[in-house]
Design an enzyme around this catalytic site. Sequence first.
Site, PDB file in Angstrom:
ATOM      1  N   SER A  75       0.866  -1.189   0.000  1.00 50.67           N
ATOM      2  CA  SER A  75       0.000   0.000   0.000  1.00 50.67           C
ATOM      3  C   SER A  75       0.896   1.229   0.000  1.00 50.67           C
ATOM      4  O   SER A  75       2.081   1.133   0.348  1.00 50.67           O
ATOM      5  CB  SER A  75      -0.842  -0.023   1.280  1.00 50.67           C
ATOM      6  OG  SER A  75      -1.442   1.233   1.519  1.00 50.67           O
ATOM      7  N   TYR A 116      -2.252  -0.920  11.009  1.00 50.94           N
ATOM      8  CA  TYR A 116      -2.319  -1.410   9.624  1.00 50.94           C
ATOM      9  C   TYR A 116      -1.080  -0.951   8.847  1.00 50.94           C
ATOM     10  O   TYR A 116      -0.438  -1.727   8.130  1.00 50.94           O
ATOM     11  CB  TYR A 116      -3.589  -0.877   8.955  1.00 50.94           C
ATOM     12  CG  TYR A 116      -3.643  -1.089   7.457  1.00 50.94           C
ATOM     13  CD1 TYR A 116      -3.713  -2.376   6.916  1.00 50.94           C
ATOM     14  CD2 TYR A 116      -3.614  -0.004   6.574  1.00 50.94           C
ATOM     15  CE1 TYR A 116      -3.759  -2.567   5.536  1.00 50.94           C
ATOM     16  CE2 TYR A 116      -3.663  -0.188   5.200  1.00 50.94           C
ATOM     17  CZ  TYR A 116      -3.735  -1.474   4.680  1.00 50.94           C
ATOM     18  OH  TYR A 116      -3.774  -1.665   3.321  1.00 50.94           O
TER      19      TYR A 116
HETATM   20  P1  NAP Z   1     -11.116  -6.773   0.420  1.00 51.11           P
HETATM   21  O1  NAP Z   1     -12.071  -6.636  -0.693  1.00 51.11           O
HETATM   22  O2  NAP Z   1     -11.630  -6.652   1.828  1.00 51.11           O
HETATM   23  O3  NAP Z   1     -10.317  -8.139   0.239  1.00 51.11           O
HETATM   24  C1  NAP Z   1      -9.500  -8.652   1.235  1.00 51.11           C
HETATM   25  C2  NAP Z   1      -9.408 -10.133   1.068  1.00 51.11           C
HETATM   26  O4  NAP Z   1      -8.530 -10.662   2.064  1.00 51.11           O
HETATM   27  C3  NAP Z   1     -10.768 -10.840   1.249  1.00 51.11           C
HETATM   28  O5  NAP Z   1     -10.857 -11.840   0.284  1.00 51.11           O
HETATM   29  C4  NAP Z   1     -10.644 -11.433   2.646  1.00 51.11           C
HETATM   30  O6  NAP Z   1     -11.399 -12.611   2.836  1.00 51.11           O
HETATM   31  C5  NAP Z   1      -9.163 -11.788   2.619  1.00 51.11           C
HETATM   32  N1  NAP Z   1      -8.689 -12.176   3.938  1.00 51.11           N
HETATM   33  C6  NAP Z   1      -8.729 -11.506   5.101  1.00 51.11           C
HETATM   34  N2  NAP Z   1      -8.209 -12.261   6.076  1.00 51.11           N
HETATM   35  C7  NAP Z   1      -7.828 -13.444   5.500  1.00 51.11           C
HETATM   36  C8  NAP Z   1      -7.227 -14.642   5.969  1.00 51.11           C
HETATM   37  N3  NAP Z   1      -6.922 -14.822   7.258  1.00 51.11           N
HETATM   38  N4  NAP Z   1      -6.971 -15.637   5.076  1.00 51.11           N
HETATM   39  C9  NAP Z   1      -7.280 -15.496   3.775  1.00 51.11           C
HETATM   40  N5  NAP Z   1      -7.881 -14.395   3.282  1.00 51.11           N
HETATM   41  C10 NAP Z   1      -8.137 -13.396   4.142  1.00 51.11           C
HETATM   42  O7  NAP Z   1      -9.975  -5.657   0.319  1.00 51.11           O
HETATM   43  P2  NAP Z   1      -8.968  -5.294  -0.869  1.00 51.11           P
HETATM   44  O8  NAP Z   1      -9.049  -3.826  -1.028  1.00 51.11           O
HETATM   45  O9  NAP Z   1      -9.162  -6.170  -2.048  1.00 51.11           O
HETATM   46  O10 NAP Z   1      -7.586  -5.625  -0.156  1.00 51.11           O
HETATM   47  C11 NAP Z   1      -6.646  -6.523  -0.729  1.00 51.11           C
HETATM   48  C12 NAP Z   1      -5.252  -6.065  -0.352  1.00 51.11           C
HETATM   49  O11 NAP Z   1      -5.021  -4.766  -0.877  1.00 51.11           O
HETATM   50  C13 NAP Z   1      -5.010  -5.976   1.163  1.00 51.11           C
HETATM   51  O12 NAP Z   1      -3.760  -6.524   1.465  1.00 51.11           O
HETATM   52  C14 NAP Z   1      -5.030  -4.478   1.423  1.00 51.11           C
HETATM   53  O13 NAP Z   1      -4.241  -4.136   2.533  1.00 51.11           O
HETATM   54  C15 NAP Z   1      -4.459  -3.932   0.125  1.00 51.11           C
HETATM   55  N6  NAP Z   1      -4.790  -2.548  -0.178  1.00 51.11           N
HETATM   56  C16 NAP Z   1      -6.086  -2.130  -0.206  1.00 51.11           C
HETATM   57  C17 NAP Z   1      -6.357  -0.789  -0.475  1.00 51.11           C
HETATM   58  C18 NAP Z   1      -7.768  -0.248  -0.513  1.00 51.11           C
HETATM   59  O14 NAP Z   1      -7.943   0.988  -0.441  1.00 51.11           O
HETATM   60  N7  NAP Z   1      -8.777  -1.072  -0.655  1.00 51.11           N
HETATM   61  C19 NAP Z   1      -5.314   0.111  -0.715  1.00 51.11           C
HETATM   62  C20 NAP Z   1      -4.000  -0.359  -0.673  1.00 51.11           C
HETATM   63  C21 NAP Z   1      -3.754  -1.688  -0.414  1.00 51.11           C
HETATM   64  P3  NAP Z   1     -12.781 -12.669   3.659  1.00 51.11           P
HETATM   65  O15 NAP Z   1     -13.826 -12.303   2.667  1.00 51.11           O
HETATM   66  O16 NAP Z   1     -12.885 -14.078   4.126  1.00 51.11           O
HETATM   67  O17 NAP Z   1     -12.653 -11.688   4.779  1.00 51.11           O
END
Ligand code: NAP
Length: 308
Positions: free
Chosen positions: A134, A147
Site C-alpha cells: 500500500s 495497519y
Molecule cells: P477486500 O475486498 O476486503 O479483500 C480482502 C481479502 O482478504 C478478502 O478476500 C478477505 O477474505 C481476505 N482475507 C482476510 N483475512 C484473511 C485470511 N486470514 N486468510 C485469507 N484471506 C483473508 O480488500 P482489498 O481492497 O481487495 O484488499 C486486498 C489487499 O489490498 C489488502 O492486502 C489491502 O491491505 C491492500 N490494499 C487495499 C487498499 C484499498 O484501499 N482497498 C489500498 C492499498 C492496499 P474474507 O472475505 O474471508 O474476509
Amino acid sequence: MTAPPSVLITGCSSGIGRACALRMHRSGMTVYATARRPKTLKPLADEGIRTLRLDVTDEESMREAVDTVEAAHGAVGVLVNSAGYALSGVVEEAGLDDMRRQFETNVFGLARLSQLVLPAMRAARSGTIVNVSSIFGRYAVPGGGVYQASKHAVEALSDALRLETAAFGVRVALIEPGPVRTTEFGATYIANFKPVSEDYAEFRSRTAEYFDAIYTGSRRTLAGTFAIQADDVARTVERVARSPRPRARYPVGFLAHSTLALRRLAPDVVFDNLFVRRAFPVPRNTGRRPVPRVGPEPRQPRHQGDKS
Ligand code: NAP
C-alpha cells in the site's frame, strides 16, 4: 512456446484478489483463486477458475493449497499475496490482541506462504512473488498506525527477500496502491474504529466520513476523487507476473505516484504539515482544556559579566 505460468492468489472472495483472478484467468493464465470461505469463490469457479480454500492464518490450509498447485505444475509460477484487512483506530487505544491478529494476517501469513512456495520456485530457478502492500507501506497517517506498520513490515520483508532470491531466478515485487474502491475493505476499516476516549470521538466521525467518501465514490475529498478500481491494481499485478525483470515496487494510481514522490522529497515536518494534516483527518483538541504550547525552550539571557 513456454506454457503460461500457474498463479496462486490469496484473498479472492472480493476486491483486488478477485479482480486479479478474473483478469489473469481471462488472459490465459492457470489461476488458483483462494479464500478462507470457499463458497465466496463460486462466481470465480463458474468462470472456470480453479478454487481452493486457503486461510493465511492456517498452516495446514496453506500447505494443502501449495501442494495442490505443485502436484499439477511442479512449482507455483506466480504467488500473489493479496489477502489482508485494515485495523483502524489510534495507536494509544489499539488492543494488543487486535494488533497481533493484524500482523498474523497481513505479515506472517504472507511471509509463511512465501516460505512454502520458495523451495520449488528455487528448484525451478523461476517464479515471482507479488506482495500487495500500500502507499501506507511507505508513510503513515493518524488512525491507521497498526495497519500501516503491517504494510511497512511487508515492504521490509519483500526488500530482503528480493535480494535473497534473485540469484535463484525468483523475482519479488511490491504493489503499492493508493485508495482502491473495494467495499469490504472500507466497511471493515470504518467498523473497527471504536475510540474509547472522548478525545478521539470527533476524529473518529471525520475518519468515517473520509473513508466513506472513498468507498462510495464521493468526490468530496482528494482520496475520494482519485480512488481507483480493483481492476486497475489487477492490471499492474498481471504486468508484474508477466515481466521477466519486474521493478522492486509499483505505485498504482495518481495518488500513489504523487504522494510517494512527495514522501521521497519532503522532510518529515513538511510532509506532516503540508500534506498529512491537510489531506487526512487528524485528531483535534475539541475539549475545554487548553494544551500548553510546545516549542523550543526560550533562550536564557546571558548573565551580565559572563565572559564565556
Ligand atoms: P477486500 O475486498 O476486503 O479483500 C480482502 C481479502 O482478504 C478478502 O478476500 C478477505 O477474505 C481476505 N482475507 C482476510 N483475512 C484473511 C485470511 N486470514 N486468510 C485469507 N484471506 C483473508 O480488500 P482489498 O481492497 O481487495 O484488499 C486486498 C489487499 O489490498 C489488502 O492486502 C489491502 O491491505 C491492500 N490494499 C487495499 C487498499 C484499498 O484501499 N482497498 C489500498 C492499498 C492496499 P474474507 O472475505 O474471508 O474476509
